[in-house]
Design a protein around this motif. Structure first.
Motif, PDB file in Angstrom:
ATOM      1  N   TRP A   1       0.837  -1.205   0.000  1.00  0.00           N
ATOM      2  CA  TRP A   1       0.000   0.000   0.000  1.00  0.00           C
ATOM      3  C   TRP A   1       0.866   1.246   0.000  1.00  0.00           C
ATOM      4  O   TRP A   1       0.504   2.252  -0.616  1.00  0.00           O
ATOM      5  CB  TRP A   1      -0.937  -0.014   1.201  1.00  0.00           C
ATOM      6  N   PHE A   2       1.993   1.179   0.685  1.00  0.00           N
ATOM      7  CA  PHE A   2       2.897   2.332   0.651  1.00  0.00           C
ATOM      8  C   PHE A   2       3.478   2.533  -0.745  1.00  0.00           C
ATOM      9  O   PHE A   2       3.618   3.658  -1.206  1.00  0.00           O
ATOM     10  CB  PHE A   2       4.024   2.153   1.679  1.00  0.00           C
ATOM     11  N   ALA A   3       3.795   1.452  -1.440  1.00  0.00           N
ATOM     12  CA  ALA A   3       4.321   1.572  -2.808  1.00  0.00           C
ATOM     13  C   ALA A   3       3.263   2.149  -3.741  1.00  0.00           C
ATOM     14  O   ALA A   3       3.560   3.012  -4.583  1.00  0.00           O
ATOM     15  CB  ALA A   3       4.782   0.205  -3.299  1.00  0.00           C
ATOM     16  N   ILE A   4       2.021   1.715  -3.597  1.00  0.00           N
ATOM     17  CA  ILE A   4       0.939   2.261  -4.422  1.00  0.00           C
ATOM     18  C   ILE A   4       0.758   3.744  -4.130  1.00  0.00           C
ATOM     19  O   ILE A   4       0.610   4.564  -5.045  1.00  0.00           O
ATOM     20  CB  ILE A   4      -0.361   1.476  -4.171  1.00  0.00           C
ATOM     21  N   LEU A   5       0.767   4.122  -2.854  1.00  0.00           N
ATOM     22  CA  LEU A   5       0.635   5.528  -2.479  1.00  0.00           C
ATOM     23  C   LEU A   5       1.805   6.344  -3.026  1.00  0.00           C
ATOM     24  O   LEU A   5       1.607   7.436  -3.584  1.00  0.00           O
ATOM     25  CB  LEU A   5       0.583   5.646  -0.954  1.00  0.00           C
ATOM     26  N   PHE A   6       3.003   5.832  -2.919  1.00  0.00           N
ATOM     27  CA  PHE A   6       4.185   6.556  -3.382  1.00  0.00           C
ATOM     28  C   PHE A   6       4.159   6.768  -4.892  1.00  0.00           C
ATOM     29  O   PHE A   6       4.390   7.870  -5.386  1.00  0.00           O
ATOM     30  CB  PHE A   6       5.451   5.797  -2.961  1.00  0.00           C
ATOM     31  N   TYR A   7       3.856   5.723  -5.649  1.00  0.00           N
ATOM     32  CA  TYR A   7       3.862   5.849  -7.112  1.00  0.00           C
ATOM     33  C   TYR A   7       2.696   6.709  -7.613  1.00  0.00           C
ATOM     34  O   TYR A   7       2.832   7.418  -8.604  1.00  0.00           O
ATOM     35  CB  TYR A   7       3.851   4.471  -7.771  1.00  0.00           C
ATOM     36  N   SER A   8       1.570   6.662  -6.936  1.00  0.00           N
ATOM     37  CA  SER A   8       0.459   7.516  -7.363  1.00  0.00           C
ATOM     38  C   SER A   8       0.800   8.986  -7.112  1.00  0.00           C
ATOM     39  O   SER A   8       0.518   9.843  -7.954  1.00  0.00           O
ATOM     40  CB  SER A   8      -0.823   7.115  -6.649  1.00  0.00           C
ATOM     41  N   TRP A   9       1.426   9.307  -5.975  1.00  0.00           N
ATOM     42  CA  TRP A   9       1.833  10.693  -5.733  1.00  0.00           C
ATOM     43  C   TRP A   9       2.963  11.109  -6.667  1.00  0.00           C
ATOM     44  O   TRP A   9       3.049  12.271  -7.059  1.00  0.00           O
ATOM     45  CB  TRP A   9       2.253  10.886  -4.274  1.00  0.00           C
ATOM     46  N   LEU A  10       3.818  10.194  -7.022  1.00  0.00           N
ATOM     47  CA  LEU A  10       4.869  10.497  -7.989  1.00  0.00           C
ATOM     48  C   LEU A  10       4.265  10.884  -9.334  1.00  0.00           C
ATOM     49  O   LEU A  10       4.697  11.855  -9.970  1.00  0.00           O
ATOM     50  CB  LEU A  10       5.782   9.279  -8.131  1.00  0.00           C
ATOM     51  N   PHE A  38       1.168  12.076  -9.756  1.00  0.00           N
ATOM     52  CA  PHE A  38       0.437  13.326  -9.572  1.00  0.00           C
ATOM     53  C   PHE A  38       1.360  14.542  -9.524  1.00  0.00           C
ATOM     54  O   PHE A  38       1.008  15.609 -10.003  1.00  0.00           O
ATOM     55  CB  PHE A  38      -0.400  13.283  -8.292  1.00  0.00           C
ATOM     56  N   LEU A  39       2.529  14.391  -8.942  1.00  0.00           N
ATOM     57  CA  LEU A  39       3.403  15.542  -8.739  1.00  0.00           C
ATOM     58  C   LEU A  39       4.421  15.761  -9.849  1.00  0.00           C
ATOM     59  O   LEU A  39       4.901  16.884 -10.017  1.00  0.00           O
ATOM     60  CB  LEU A  39       4.134  15.404  -7.401  1.00  0.00           C
ATOM     61  N   LEU A  40       4.764  14.748 -10.608  1.00  0.00           N
ATOM     62  CA  LEU A  40       5.807  14.897 -11.621  1.00  0.00           C
ATOM     63  C   LEU A  40       5.300  14.853 -13.060  1.00  0.00           C
ATOM     64  O   LEU A  40       5.875  15.495 -13.935  1.00  0.00           O
ATOM     65  CB  LEU A  40       6.880  13.819 -11.436  1.00  0.00           C
ATOM     66  N   LEU A  99       1.663  14.878 -14.168  1.00  0.00           N
ATOM     67  CA  LEU A  99       0.454  15.613 -14.506  1.00  0.00           C
ATOM     68  C   LEU A  99       0.595  17.143 -14.509  1.00  0.00           C
ATOM     69  O   LEU A  99       0.023  17.778 -15.388  1.00  0.00           O
ATOM     70  CB  LEU A  99      -0.687  15.197 -13.575  1.00  0.00           C
ATOM     71  N   PRO A 100       1.313  17.800 -13.584  1.00  0.00           N
ATOM     72  CA  PRO A 100       1.367  19.266 -13.623  1.00  0.00           C
ATOM     73  C   PRO A 100       1.923  19.855 -14.918  1.00  0.00           C
ATOM     74  O   PRO A 100       1.356  20.833 -15.418  1.00  0.00           O
ATOM     75  CB  PRO A 100       2.227  19.632 -12.414  1.00  0.00           C
ATOM     76  N   PRO A 101       2.994  19.329 -15.521  1.00  0.00           N
ATOM     77  CA  PRO A 101       3.419  19.915 -16.804  1.00  0.00           C
ATOM     78  C   PRO A 101       2.368  19.768 -17.898  1.00  0.00           C
ATOM     79  O   PRO A 101       2.211  20.649 -18.734  1.00  0.00           O
ATOM     80  CB  PRO A 101       4.686  19.141 -17.163  1.00  0.00           C
ATOM     81  N   LYS A 102       1.620  18.662 -17.887  1.00  0.00           N
ATOM     82  CA  LYS A 102       0.577  18.486 -18.884  1.00  0.00           C
ATOM     83  C   LYS A 102      -0.552  19.485 -18.678  1.00  0.00           C
ATOM     84  O   LYS A 102      -1.105  20.017 -19.634  1.00  0.00           O
ATOM     85  CB  LYS A 102       0.026  17.058 -18.841  1.00  0.00           C
ATOM     86  N   VAL A 103      -0.909  19.751 -17.433  1.00  0.00           N
ATOM     87  CA  VAL A 103      -1.980  20.699 -17.158  1.00  0.00           C
ATOM     88  C   VAL A 103      -1.520  22.123 -17.460  1.00  0.00           C
ATOM     89  O   VAL A 103      -2.266  22.920 -18.035  1.00  0.00           O
ATOM     90  CB  VAL A 103      -2.451  20.561 -15.696  1.00  0.00           C
ATOM     91  N   LEU A 104      -0.298  22.469 -17.095  1.00  0.00           N
ATOM     92  CA  LEU A 104       0.194  23.822 -17.327  1.00  0.00           C
ATOM     93  C   LEU A 104       0.476  24.101 -18.793  1.00  0.00           C
ATOM     94  O   LEU A 104       0.529  25.262 -19.203  1.00  0.00           O
ATOM     95  CB  LEU A 104       1.458  24.053 -16.500  1.00  0.00           C
ATOM     96  N   ALA A 105       0.651  23.076 -19.611  1.00  0.00           N
ATOM     97  CA  ALA A 105       0.901  23.271 -21.035  1.00  0.00           C
ATOM     98  C   ALA A 105      -0.384  23.499 -21.815  1.00  0.00           C
ATOM     99  O   ALA A 105      -0.336  23.731 -23.017  1.00  0.00           O
ATOM    100  CB  ALA A 105       1.633  22.066 -21.600  1.00  0.00           C
ATOM    101  N   HIS A 106      -1.532  23.455 -21.152  1.00  0.00           N
ATOM    102  CA  HIS A 106      -2.811  23.648 -21.842  1.00  0.00           C
ATOM    103  C   HIS A 106      -2.932  25.093 -22.309  1.00  0.00           C
ATOM    104  O   HIS A 106      -2.685  26.030 -21.558  1.00  0.00           O
ATOM    105  CB  HIS A 106      -3.961  23.310 -20.901  1.00  0.00           C
TER     106      HIS A 106
END
Length: 55
Positions: free
Chosen positions: A9-18, A20-22, A24-31
């Protein structure tokens, strides 16, 4: 009881936040917005007066 083991569960949480933070933001900001506001269109048109008789 497998739900007490925090390792998967910690690995799933870590990779999902990775993601979300690395990733998705460039894709959203490039809109780009296709319709940029036009400064000439910000003027409000003067309303025309009615010349109708009221009697």
């Amino acid at each position: 009881m497998p739900q007490l083991n925090p390792l998967p569960w910690f690995a799933i949480l870590f990779y999902s936040w990775l993601i979300f933070l690395l990733i998705l933001p460039p894709k959203v900001l490039a809109h780009n917005f296709p319709n940029e506001p036009n400064p000439e269109a910000t003027e409000t048109p003067k309303p025309q007066t009615w010349l109708w008789p009221w009697h």
